[in-house]
Motif scaffolding. Structure first.
Motif, PDB file in Angstrom:
ATOM      1  N   PHE A 192      34.242  56.208  36.337  1.00  0.00           N
ATOM      2  CA  PHE A 192      33.368  55.119  35.895  1.00  0.00           C
ATOM      3  C   PHE A 192      34.168  53.850  35.652  1.00  0.00           C
ATOM      4  O   PHE A 192      33.806  52.755  36.114  1.00  0.00           O
ATOM      5  CB  PHE A 192      32.645  55.557  34.621  1.00  0.00           C
ATOM      6  N   ALA A 193      35.283  53.980  34.922  1.00  0.00           N
ATOM      7  CA  ALA A 193      36.132  52.817  34.651  1.00  0.00           C
ATOM      8  C   ALA A 193      36.750  52.288  35.936  1.00  0.00           C
ATOM      9  O   ALA A 193      36.857  51.069  36.141  1.00  0.00           O
ATOM     10  CB  ALA A 193      37.223  53.185  33.643  1.00  0.00           C
ATOM     11  N   GLY A 194      37.159  53.223  36.828  1.00  0.00           N
ATOM     12  CA  GLY A 194      37.736  52.792  38.095  1.00  0.00           C
ATOM     13  C   GLY A 194      36.747  52.017  38.951  1.00  0.00           C
ATOM     14  O   GLY A 194      37.124  51.054  39.635  1.00  0.00           O
ATOM     15  N   TRP A 195      35.475  52.424  38.902  1.00  0.00           N
ATOM     16  CA  TRP A 195      34.463  51.717  39.692  1.00  0.00           C
ATOM     17  C   TRP A 195      34.281  50.289  39.192  1.00  0.00           C
ATOM     18  O   TRP A 195      34.058  49.373  39.994  1.00  0.00           O
ATOM     19  CB  TRP A 195      33.135  52.463  39.644  1.00  0.00           C
ATOM     20  N   PHE A 196      34.365  50.090  37.885  1.00  0.00           N
ATOM     21  CA  PHE A 196      34.241  48.743  37.332  1.00  0.00           C
ATOM     22  C   PHE A 196      35.254  47.802  37.994  1.00  0.00           C
ATOM     23  O   PHE A 196      34.937  46.661  38.316  1.00  0.00           O
ATOM     24  CB  PHE A 196      34.488  48.774  35.813  1.00  0.00           C
ATOM     25  N   VAL A 197      36.479  48.308  38.161  1.00  0.00           N
ATOM     26  CA  VAL A 197      37.535  47.485  38.755  1.00  0.00           C
ATOM     27  C   VAL A 197      37.385  47.440  40.276  1.00  0.00           C
ATOM     28  O   VAL A 197      37.519  46.383  40.898  1.00  0.00           O
ATOM     29  CB  VAL A 197      38.919  48.029  38.361  1.00  0.00           C
ATOM     30  N   TRP A 198      37.078  48.595  40.889  1.00  0.00           N
ATOM     31  CA  TRP A 198      37.002  48.695  42.343  1.00  0.00           C
ATOM     32  C   TRP A 198      35.929  47.782  42.927  1.00  0.00           C
ATOM     33  O   TRP A 198      36.160  47.107  43.942  1.00  0.00           O
ATOM     34  CB  TRP A 198      36.725  50.146  42.726  1.00  0.00           C
ATOM     35  N   GLN A 199      34.749  47.738  42.277  1.00  0.00           N
ATOM     36  CA  GLN A 199      33.651  46.956  42.843  1.00  0.00           C
ATOM     37  C   GLN A 199      33.938  45.460  42.861  1.00  0.00           C
ATOM     38  O   GLN A 199      33.297  44.715  43.605  1.00  0.00           O
ATOM     39  CB  GLN A 199      32.356  47.241  42.074  1.00  0.00           C
ATOM     40  N   GLN A 200      34.898  45.016  42.061  1.00  0.00           N
ATOM     41  CA  GLN A 200      35.239  43.595  42.041  1.00  0.00           C
ATOM     42  C   GLN A 200      35.939  43.167  43.330  1.00  0.00           C
ATOM     43  O   GLN A 200      35.844  42.005  43.733  1.00  0.00           O
ATOM     44  CB  GLN A 200      36.138  43.301  40.825  1.00  0.00           C
ATOM     45  N   PHE A 201      36.620  44.106  43.988  1.00  0.00           N
ATOM     46  CA  PHE A 201      37.404  43.766  45.173  1.00  0.00           C
ATOM     47  C   PHE A 201      36.932  44.478  46.429  1.00  0.00           C
ATOM     48  O   PHE A 201      37.470  44.257  47.512  1.00  0.00           O
ATOM     49  CB  PHE A 201      38.881  44.105  44.924  1.00  0.00           C
ATOM     50  N   ASN A 202      35.926  45.359  46.287  1.00  0.00           N
ATOM     51  CA  ASN A 202      35.427  46.101  47.444  1.00  0.00           C
ATOM     52  C   ASN A 202      33.900  46.137  47.395  1.00  0.00           C
ATOM     53  O   ASN A 202      33.315  46.383  46.331  1.00  0.00           O
ATOM     54  CB  ASN A 202      35.960  47.527  47.457  1.00  0.00           C
ATOM     55  N   SER A 203      33.268  45.906  48.534  1.00  0.00           N
ATOM     56  CA  SER A 203      31.810  45.928  48.608  1.00  0.00           C
ATOM     57  C   SER A 203      31.384  46.067  50.062  1.00  0.00           C
ATOM     58  O   SER A 203      32.109  45.648  50.980  1.00  0.00           O
ATOM     59  CB  SER A 203      31.215  44.647  48.003  1.00  0.00           C
ATOM     60  N   PHE A 204      30.213  46.679  50.268  1.00  0.00           N
ATOM     61  CA  PHE A 204      29.706  46.772  51.635  1.00  0.00           C
ATOM     62  C   PHE A 204      29.006  45.479  52.053  1.00  0.00           C
ATOM     63  O   PHE A 204      28.553  45.344  53.188  1.00  0.00           O
ATOM     64  CB  PHE A 204      28.752  47.965  51.780  1.00  0.00           C
ATOM     65  N   LEU A 205      28.922  44.517  51.144  1.00  0.00           N
ATOM     66  CA  LEU A 205      28.376  43.194  51.456  1.00  0.00           C
ATOM     67  C   LEU A 205      29.481  42.153  51.316  1.00  0.00           C
ATOM     68  O   LEU A 205      30.282  42.210  50.374  1.00  0.00           O
ATOM     69  CB  LEU A 205      27.212  42.846  50.516  1.00  0.00           C
ATOM     70  N   THR A 206      29.524  41.221  52.245  1.00  0.00           N
ATOM     71  CA  THR A 206      30.537  40.163  52.214  1.00  0.00           C
ATOM     72  C   THR A 206      29.862  38.812  52.403  1.00  0.00           C
ATOM     73  O   THR A 206      28.736  38.713  52.917  1.00  0.00           O
ATOM     74  CB  THR A 206      31.587  40.372  53.320  1.00  0.00           C
ATOM     75  N   ASP A 207      30.583  37.755  52.001  1.00  0.00           N
ATOM     76  CA  ASP A 207      30.051  36.411  52.207  1.00  0.00           C
ATOM     77  C   ASP A 207      30.443  35.917  53.594  1.00  0.00           C
ATOM     78  O   ASP A 207      30.964  36.669  54.424  1.00  0.00           O
ATOM     79  CB  ASP A 207      30.554  35.463  51.114  1.00  0.00           C
ATOM     80  N   ALA A 208      30.202  34.628  53.845  1.00  0.00           N
ATOM     81  CA  ALA A 208      30.464  34.068  55.173  1.00  0.00           C
ATOM     82  C   ALA A 208      31.940  34.135  55.555  1.00  0.00           C
ATOM     83  O   ALA A 208      32.278  34.206  56.737  1.00  0.00           O
ATOM     84  CB  ALA A 208      29.983  32.615  55.221  1.00  0.00           C
ATOM     85  N   ASP A 209      32.813  34.125  54.571  1.00  0.00           N
ATOM     86  CA  ASP A 209      34.250  34.195  54.835  1.00  0.00           C
ATOM     87  C   ASP A 209      34.768  35.627  54.913  1.00  0.00           C
ATOM     88  O   ASP A 209      35.967  35.840  55.100  1.00  0.00           O
ATOM     89  CB  ASP A 209      35.016  33.449  53.728  1.00  0.00           C
ATOM     90  N   GLY A 210      33.882  36.595  54.765  1.00  0.00           N
ATOM     91  CA  GLY A 210      34.289  37.992  54.808  1.00  0.00           C
ATOM     92  C   GLY A 210      34.810  38.526  53.493  1.00  0.00           C
ATOM     93  O   GLY A 210      35.344  39.636  53.438  1.00  0.00           O
ATOM     94  N   THR A 211      34.659  37.760  52.414  1.00  0.00           N
ATOM     95  CA  THR A 211      35.106  38.206  51.092  1.00  0.00           C
ATOM     96  C   THR A 211      34.078  39.144  50.485  1.00  0.00           C
ATOM     97  O   THR A 211      32.885  38.827  50.477  1.00  0.00           O
ATOM     98  CB  THR A 211      35.310  36.990  50.165  1.00  0.00           C
ATOM     99  N   PRO A 212      34.491  40.299  49.983  1.00  0.00           N
ATOM    100  CA  PRO A 212      33.538  41.239  49.370  1.00  0.00           C
ATOM    101  C   PRO A 212      32.804  40.597  48.197  1.00  0.00           C
ATOM    102  O   PRO A 212      33.391  39.829  47.412  1.00  0.00           O
ATOM    103  CB  PRO A 212      34.427  42.395  48.903  1.00  0.00           C
ATOM    104  N   ILE A 213      31.508  40.887  48.100  1.00  0.00           N
ATOM    105  CA  ILE A 213      30.686  40.357  47.012  1.00  0.00           C
ATOM    106  C   ILE A 213      30.547  41.437  45.940  1.00  0.00           C
ATOM    107  O   ILE A 213      29.974  42.497  46.200  1.00  0.00           O
ATOM    108  CB  ILE A 213      29.295  39.944  47.515  1.00  0.00           C
TER     109      ILE A 213
END
Length: 334
Positions: A192-213
Motif C-alpha cells: 500500500f505504501a509502495g503504491w503511494f510512491v509508485w503511482q507518482q512516477f508510473n501510470s498507464f495514462l500519459t500527457d502529451a509529452d509522454g509523462t505519466p499522470i
C-alpha cells in the motif's frame, strides 16, 4: 486451560532478558510450591490455596526484579511499578485524544495542512511532556513526603496487585496464527505504501509529452501524503507491538480506533472535496463524456462509504479480539 500459577510465572519471566528465563522459571515454580505448602499448613482450603499463594508472593514483575537484582528505580523501588503503569496508561489514552482533537479542530476551522500537522505534533509533544512531568512529580513528592498508603501502610504498592491482573498466556496455535496475520498485514501495508510512491512516477495514462499522470493529486505531497505514509508506518509498528504482547487489549483497541480516525477522516474529506484524485488523470481517461462524470459523482460516495466501512470493521474487530482475550483470561483464572 492455563492456571493462575502458569500465568504468574509467564508474567514474571517475560519481564527479564530471555537468556535468564530458563533459570528463573524453575526457581519461581519451586518457590510457589513451597509457599503453597505453607498455606496448606495454615489451613487454607484447596479451592483458595492458589490465589492465596500468589497474593502472598505479590506482583510477579517485582518478584522477578528481586531475583535478577534488577533495580526498579527512577521514582524508587516502592513506587516504580505504580508510576510506570499509570504513566503508560495516561500516555496511550490522553495523548492521542488530545492530539487528534487539536488537529480536527484546526482542520474544521479552515487551517491548511501545515496548521493541522503543527497542531497535532505540538499538542502530542506538549501533552506527553506535561503528563510525564506531573505524574513523576506527584510520585516523587509522595515518596519523599512519607505519605502513608490508605490500604497498606507498609511497603506495598499504591495500586493493590491481585491475581486478577495477571496476563493471559499466549496459546501456541494462536501465536502461529497471529504470526501469519502479522506477516500478511505487514506485506499489505508495504504494498500500500509502495503504491503511494509508485503511482507518482508510473501510470498507464500519459500527457502529451509522454509523462505519466499520477492517480492521486500531486499537491498532496506538500503535506497530506506524508501524513498517510506516516500512519501506514505507525500501523506496521502497532501490528508488531500487538504480536509481541501476544494479545489485543482494550487500550490497544482504543489506540487502533484513533489511528483509523486519523487516516479515514482526512482521506474521506479529501476524496469528497475533489482533492484526492488527480483531475488531470480523470480528464485523460478516454471517452470522458457526461455519462462518465455522472458515474464518478456516484462512485465517489460509494468509495467513501467503503473506506469508512473498512475502518469501522477494523475497529470493531479490534475490540472483539480484546474482549475475547479478556474473557479467555478471566476464564483461565477460574
Amino acid at each position: 486451560m492455563s492456571t493462575l500459577t502458569d500465568r504468574y510465572v509467564w508474567a514474571a519471566v517475560r519481564s527479564i532478558p530471555e537468556k535468564q528465563r530458563g533459570e528463573l522459571e524453575p526457581e519461581l515454580r519451586g518457590l510457589i510450591a513451597d509457599t503453597t505448602d505453607a498455606q496448606r499448613e495454615k489451613g487454607v482450603s484447596d479451592a483458595d490455596i492458589e490465589r492465596a499463594t500468589l497474593l502472598e508472593l505479590g506482583d510477579p514483575v517485582r518478584l522477578a526484579a528481586g531475583y535478577t537484582e534488577r533495580p526498579l528505580q527512577l521514582i524508587g523501588p516502592r513506587y516504580y511499578l505504580d508510576w510506570l503503569r499509570l504513566l503508560k496508561l495516561l500516555l496511550v489514552i490522553v495523548v492521542p485524544i488530545a492530539a487528534l482533537g487539536a488537529a480536527l479542530g484546526r482542520l474544521l476551522s479552515g487551517g491548511d495542512v501545515g496548521d493541522v500537522f503543527g497542531a497535532l505534533f505540538v499538542t502530542a509533544i506538549g501533552v506527553a511532556v506535561h503528563l510525564s512531568f506531573w505524574v513523576t512529580l506527584v510520585f516523587a513528592l509522595v515518596e519523599r513526603g512519607g505519605v502513608q498508603r490508605i490500604k497498606t501502610p507498609g511497603d506495598g504498592p499504591l495500586l493493590e496487585w491481585t491475581p486478577d491482573s495477571l496476563p493471559q498466556l499466549p496459546a501456541p496455535a494462536a501465536r502461529r496464527q497471529s504470526l501469519v496475520e502479522l506477516i500478511l498485514g505487514l506485506v499489505f501495508l508495504a504494498v500500500f505504501a509502495g503504491w503511494f510512491v509508485w503511482q507518482q512516477f508510473n501510470s498507464f495514462l500519459t500527457d502529451a509529452d509522454g509523462t505519466p499522470i499520477p492517480v492521486l493529486e500531486p499537491a498532496l505531497w506538500s503535506g497530506w501524503m506524508y501524513w498517510f505514509l506516516g500512519l501506514i508506518v505507525l500501523e506496521g509498528v502497532f501490528a508488531v507491538w500487538v504480536y509481541q504482547r501476544g494479545r489485543m487489549t482494550m487500550g490497544l483497541a482504543t489506540l487502533n480506533l484513533f489511528m483509523n480516525i486519523a487516516f479515514t477522516v482526512p482521506a474521506v474529506w479529501l476524496l469528497l472535496t475533489g482533492q484526492l484524485i488527480n483531475q488531470e488523470f480523470l480528464d485523460a481517461i478516454p471517452d470522458t463524456d457526461a455519462d462518465f462524470d455522472t458515474a464518478m459523482s456516484y462512485a465517489l460516495p460509494v468509495i467513501a462509504f467503503i473506506v469508512i466501512g473498512v475502518a469501522v470493521w477494523d475497529v470493531i474487530d479490534g475490540y472483539i479480539k480484546a474482549w475475547r482475550s479478556r474473557n479467555v483470561s478471566d476464564t483461565a483464572g477460574e
